[in-house]
Design a protein around this motif. Sequence first.
Motif, PDB file in Angstrom:
ATOM      1  N   PRO A  54       0.835  -1.207   0.000  1.00 53.73           N
ATOM      2  CA  PRO A  54       0.000   0.000   0.000  1.00 53.73           C
ATOM      3  C   PRO A  54       0.862   1.246   0.000  1.00 53.73           C
ATOM      4  O   PRO A  54       1.995   1.236   0.497  1.00 53.73           O
ATOM      5  CB  PRO A  54      -0.798  -0.130   1.308  1.00 53.73           C
ATOM      6  N   PRO A  55       0.372   2.355  -0.594  1.00 58.80           N
ATOM      7  CA  PRO A  55       1.162   3.587  -0.609  1.00 58.80           C
ATOM      8  C   PRO A  55       1.395   4.105   0.800  1.00 58.80           C
ATOM      9  O   PRO A  55       0.572   3.869   1.695  1.00 58.80           O
ATOM     10  CB  PRO A  55       0.273   4.565  -1.413  1.00 58.80           C
ATOM     11  N   PRO A  56       2.511   4.792   1.024  1.00 57.15           N
ATOM     12  CA  PRO A  56       2.783   5.308   2.364  1.00 57.15           C
ATOM     13  C   PRO A  56       1.755   6.376   2.745  1.00 57.15           C
ATOM     14  O   PRO A  56       1.201   7.052   1.877  1.00 57.15           O
ATOM     15  CB  PRO A  56       4.189   5.918   2.224  1.00 57.15           C
ATOM     16  N   PRO A  57       1.490   6.533   4.023  1.00 60.43           N
ATOM     17  CA  PRO A  57       0.507   7.544   4.437  1.00 60.43           C
ATOM     18  C   PRO A  57       1.041   8.948   4.174  1.00 60.43           C
ATOM     19  O   PRO A  57       2.255   9.157   4.073  1.00 60.43           O
ATOM     20  CB  PRO A  57       0.363   7.283   5.943  1.00 60.43           C
ATOM     21  N   PRO A  58       0.149   9.935   4.041  1.00 59.26           N
ATOM     22  CA  PRO A  58       0.607  11.314   3.836  1.00 59.26           C
ATOM     23  C   PRO A  58       1.500  11.781   4.979  1.00 59.26           C
ATOM     24  O   PRO A  58       1.312  11.371   6.130  1.00 59.26           O
ATOM     25  CB  PRO A  58      -0.696  12.113   3.799  1.00 59.26           C
ATOM     26  N   GLY A  66       0.197  13.743  -0.585  1.00 60.88           N
ATOM     27  CA  GLY A  66       0.862  12.951   0.430  1.00 60.88           C
ATOM     28  C   GLY A  66       2.282  13.320   0.753  1.00 60.88           C
ATOM     29  O   GLY A  66       2.838  12.841   1.721  1.00 60.88           O
ATOM     30  N   ALA A  67       2.960  14.190  -0.031  1.00 64.66           N
ATOM     31  CA  ALA A  67       4.361  14.492   0.225  1.00 64.66           C
ATOM     32  C   ALA A  67       4.614  15.973   0.499  1.00 64.66           C
ATOM     33  O   ALA A  67       5.581  16.302   1.177  1.00 64.66           O
ATOM     34  CB  ALA A  67       5.221  14.036  -0.946  1.00 64.66           C
ATOM     35  N   SER A  68       3.798  16.853  -0.024  1.00 62.03           N
ATOM     36  CA  SER A  68       4.042  18.293   0.108  1.00 62.03           C
ATOM     37  C   SER A  68       3.001  18.938   1.016  1.00 62.03           C
ATOM     38  O   SER A  68       1.803  18.761   0.812  1.00 62.03           O
ATOM     39  CB  SER A  68       4.004  18.974  -1.263  1.00 62.03           C
ATOM     40  N   PRO A  69       3.443  19.698   2.013  1.00 60.12           N
ATOM     41  CA  PRO A  69       2.478  20.435   2.835  1.00 60.12           C
ATOM     42  C   PRO A  69       1.811  21.533   2.028  1.00 60.12           C
ATOM     43  O   PRO A  69       2.351  21.996   1.026  1.00 60.12           O
ATOM     44  CB  PRO A  69       3.342  21.012   3.955  1.00 60.12           C
ATOM     45  N   HIS A  70       0.633  21.935   2.446  1.00 58.56           N
ATOM     46  CA  HIS A  70      -0.092  23.007   1.791  1.00 58.56           C
ATOM     47  C   HIS A  70      -0.141  24.219   2.717  1.00 58.56           C
ATOM     48  O   HIS A  70      -0.101  24.082   3.938  1.00 58.56           O
ATOM     49  CB  HIS A  70      -1.509  22.566   1.433  1.00 58.56           C
ATOM     50  N   PRO A  94       6.220  22.088  -2.350  1.00 55.62           N
ATOM     51  CA  PRO A  94       7.227  21.030  -2.490  1.00 55.62           C
ATOM     52  C   PRO A  94       8.606  21.513  -2.040  1.00 55.62           C
ATOM     53  O   PRO A  94       8.896  22.707  -2.019  1.00 55.62           O
ATOM     54  CB  PRO A  94       7.213  20.721  -3.987  1.00 55.62           C
ATOM     55  N   ASN A  95       9.437  20.540  -1.695  1.00 54.92           N
ATOM     56  CA  ASN A  95      10.804  20.818  -1.259  1.00 54.92           C
ATOM     57  C   ASN A  95      11.804  20.476  -2.347  1.00 54.92           C
ATOM     58  O   ASN A  95      11.574  19.579  -3.162  1.00 54.92           O
ATOM     59  CB  ASN A  95      11.151  20.001  -0.018  1.00 54.92           C
ATOM     60  N   ALA A  96      12.918  21.160  -2.327  1.00 54.26           N
ATOM     61  CA  ALA A  96      14.008  20.789  -3.225  1.00 54.26           C
ATOM     62  C   ALA A  96      14.565  19.427  -2.821  1.00 54.26           C
ATOM     63  O   ALA A  96      14.844  18.579  -3.676  1.00 54.26           O
ATOM     64  CB  ALA A  96      15.096  21.852  -3.202  1.00 54.26           C
ATOM     65  N   VAL A  97      14.714  19.187  -1.526  1.00 55.21           N
ATOM     66  CA  VAL A  97      15.105  17.876  -1.026  1.00 55.21           C
ATOM     67  C   VAL A  97      13.829  17.062  -0.851  1.00 55.21           C
ATOM     68  O   VAL A  97      12.911  17.471  -0.142  1.00 55.21           O
ATOM     69  CB  VAL A  97      15.852  17.984   0.315  1.00 55.21           C
ATOM     70  N   HIS A  98      13.752  15.906  -1.511  1.00 57.77           N
ATOM     71  CA  HIS A  98      12.538  15.102  -1.459  1.00 57.77           C
ATOM     72  C   HIS A  98      12.248  14.687  -0.017  1.00 57.77           C
ATOM     73  O   HIS A  98      13.125  14.136   0.669  1.00 57.77           O
ATOM     74  CB  HIS A  98      12.682  13.860  -2.336  1.00 57.77           C
ATOM     75  N   PRO A  99      11.025  14.936   0.496  1.00 55.83           N
ATOM     76  CA  PRO A  99      10.747  14.670   1.910  1.00 55.83           C
ATOM     77  C   PRO A  99      10.761  13.197   2.282  1.00 55.83           C
ATOM     78  O   PRO A  99      10.933  12.860   3.454  1.00 55.83           O
ATOM     79  CB  PRO A  99       9.341  15.267   2.100  1.00 55.83           C
ATOM     80  N   ARG A 100      10.585  12.293   1.334  1.00 56.52           N
ATOM     81  CA  ARG A 100      10.619  10.856   1.630  1.00 56.52           C
ATOM     82  C   ARG A 100      11.977  10.234   1.302  1.00 56.52           C
ATOM     83  O   ARG A 100      12.490   9.416   2.042  1.00 56.52           O
ATOM     84  CB  ARG A 100       9.525  10.125   0.845  1.00 56.52           C
TER      85      ARG A 100
END
Length: 230
Positions: A54-58, A66-70, A94-100
């Motif tokens: 399953p995909p990782p949780p947000p 699921g990866a970028s805050p709003h 989004p971040n320049a450094v991937h959060p995951r």
Amino acid sequence: MARRARARRAGLRANRYPTTNPMNRLLRFLTPAVLVAATAIAFAAESAPAKKAPPPPPLPGAGTGGASPHATTSGVVGPNRREGSMITISYGRPNAVHPRKGGEARKIWGGLVPWGKADRLGADEATSIILQHPIETGGTTIPAGAYTLYIIPQEGEGSKLAFSKAIGKWGVPVDESADQARVALTKEMLEKAVDQLTLSVENNPQKPMSGFIRIKWEKTQFSLPVTVKK
């Protein structure tokens, strides 16, 4: 003696499933079928594709992607809220450094965001802007209301910020068919890199009812000068 032994063995085999018993006749018929079915089930279980994880949780604070805050940012252009005008922007950050994945910072301008192509200017849902009053920029007047923002960055001069009437959509693909206006951005380099996309609304105290919409990411800042029309 040999004949008698063979006869006894034949009799034992014959008596194992006496033909006079209907149940025994049924067992003689079903036993091979059951073996075939069991073999088929085992083969199917071995050849079935493995289930995907399953995909990782947000991540905490992330939007639907699921990866970028709003975030929602607002600013007053003018001396105060009563005399001036509020501009509100909602966007994914989004971040320049991937959060995951972590690791090194990704190349943003000319990489993750290609030069010369429309980009959603955020993550997940399209970036939105709400204007309380009309604004004027570069000789173009944009009426009050809600719009989608997207950017067309250029490596040299000529970057544009688009105000689109196509609102409430997913960020990609960018809808370029309903532009209210495309206006020129100024671009300058920053001394310190900004890891997370940052949009802001700033007042310009040097000029009445004027301000800027700023876009900062990596080591680049784009600015849009605006004047409120009341």
